[in-house]
Design a protein around this motif. Structure first.
Motif, PDB file in Angstrom:
ATOM      1  N   GLU A 117       2.876   0.683   3.269  1.00 34.32           N
ATOM      2  CA  GLU A 117       3.794   0.789   2.140  1.00 34.32           C
ATOM      3  C   GLU A 117       3.774   2.203   1.548  1.00 34.32           C
ATOM      4  OE1 GLU A 117       2.630  -2.226  -0.561  1.00 34.32           O
ATOM      5  OE2 GLU A 117       3.365  -3.897   0.686  1.00 34.32           O
ATOM      6  N   SER A 118       2.584   2.782   1.468  1.00 34.20           N
ATOM      7  CA  SER A 118       2.481   4.153   0.960  1.00 34.20           C
ATOM      8  C   SER A 118       3.192   5.134   1.888  1.00 34.20           C
ATOM      9  CB  SER A 118       1.012   4.544   0.797  1.00 34.20           C
ATOM     10  OG  SER A 118       0.351   3.698  -0.123  1.00 34.20           O
ATOM     11  N   ALA A 119       3.025   4.913   3.215  1.00 37.54           N
ATOM     12  CA  ALA A 119       3.687   5.786   4.179  1.00 37.54           C
ATOM     13  C   ALA A 119       5.210   5.635   4.114  1.00 37.54           C
ATOM     14  CB  ALA A 119       3.185   5.482   5.588  1.00 37.54           C
ATOM     15  N   ASP A 120       5.678   4.374   3.967  1.00 39.52           N
ATOM     16  CA  ASP A 120       7.122   4.154   3.861  1.00 39.52           C
ATOM     17  C   ASP A 120       7.691   4.800   2.606  1.00 39.52           C
ATOM     18  OD1 ASP A 120       7.044   2.743   6.205  1.00 39.52           O
ATOM     19  OD2 ASP A 120       6.968   0.768   5.244  1.00 39.52           O
ATOM     20  N   GLU A 121       6.945   4.690   1.507  1.00 35.40           N
ATOM     21  CA  GLU A 121       7.412   5.304   0.259  1.00 35.40           C
ATOM     22  C   GLU A 121       7.416   6.827   0.373  1.00 35.40           C
ATOM     23  OE1 GLU A 121       6.186   5.461  -4.493  1.00 35.40           O
ATOM     24  OE2 GLU A 121       5.040   4.228  -3.067  1.00 35.40           O
TER      25      GLU A 121
END
Length: 249
Positions: A117-121
């Motif tokens: 999720e952090s990478a997608d954000e």
């Protein structure tokens, strides 16, 4: 015809076990081994028909589940001896090792999801001054629901096979048919265009033999991987709906 598919959403047998535990709303600390083992083997039967890669590790865990189930069926010997008037230590629950593995796996899975999720954000942030991209049109990100995964489709596929088996005639004529996954993908997309961009999962399997059903199922997996379609379900055990992604409407 042989068409092998390996998708990133298949993370291993423990991932399937967690999916079934959540699906059946089972307490992970008090697992009913008979029901969980039955559901697990049902999924393996569908995966075997689809000829998916790396099925051996799933079979290893199936053997482990059967071993635990067998141990739990053994009678408990209450005539234990006492040593120095101290009660004997209770026998270890045969499920303890499996529960520990599941809890450890779930911990790392949640950490991996958090990192993803952090990478997608972070993927939506750029360090350079943005250029004028209006020439290329509006960027549309397909809205893919998070509540459905491949294991849900495999479960629906297994239930559909069971219904087909019950309705199969005693005698049948066998004919050879050639149908590629690419052609079937085009047929599904054309059907969705004609039916208002959505149709039920079961409606795609009303006709055809086993090979045709397998090709249809693999085509759905490939279309999901390409984000051409999405699968939704209003509640547990409700009918699955196949829909075009917003960018294709």
């Amino acid at each position: 015809m042989s068409y092998k598919v390996k998708l990133e959403v298949f993370e291993g047998p423990l991932d399937l076990l967690l999916h079934l535990i959540n699906r059946l709303e089972i307490d992970i600390y008090d697992i009913p081994m008979a029901e969980l083992t039955h559901q697990y083997i049902q999924h393996l039967q569908a995966m075997r028909i689809l000829q998916l890669d790396e099925l051996s590790e799933y079979l290893v865990l199936a053997a482990t589940l059967l071993e635990i189930k067998s141990k739990m069926l053994l009678p408990i010997n209450e005539d234990e001896e006492f040593v120095d008037d101290v009660d004997f230590e209770m026998e270890v629950d045969p499920r303890d090792e499996l529960v520990a593995r599941l809890i450890e796996y779930r911990k790392y899975k949640e950490a991996a999801n958090s990192l993803k999720e952090s990478a997608d954000e972070r993927a939506y942030h750029f360090t350079k001054t943005p250029d004028d991209l209006s020439f290329y049109g509006e960027l549309v990100v397909p809205d893919i629901p998070d509540d459905m995964n491949v294991f849900d489709l495999i479960g629906a596929f297994q239930r559909m096979l069971d219904r087909k088996r019950l309705k199969a005639p005693v005698m049948a004529n066998i004919t050879k048919s050639e149908l590629s996954v690419s052609d079937k993908m085009d047929d599904i997309m054309s059907l969705l265009d004609r039916d208002g961009a959505s149709c039920s999962f079961d409606s795609l399997f009303k006709a055809g033999d086993l090979s045709d059903m397998v090709v249809t199922f693999l085509s759905l997996l490939e279309l999901m991987k390409r984000t051409d379609i999405t699968v939704s379900q209003n509640g547990n055990f409700d009918e699955l709906m196949i829909m075009l992604c917003k960018e294709d409407k």
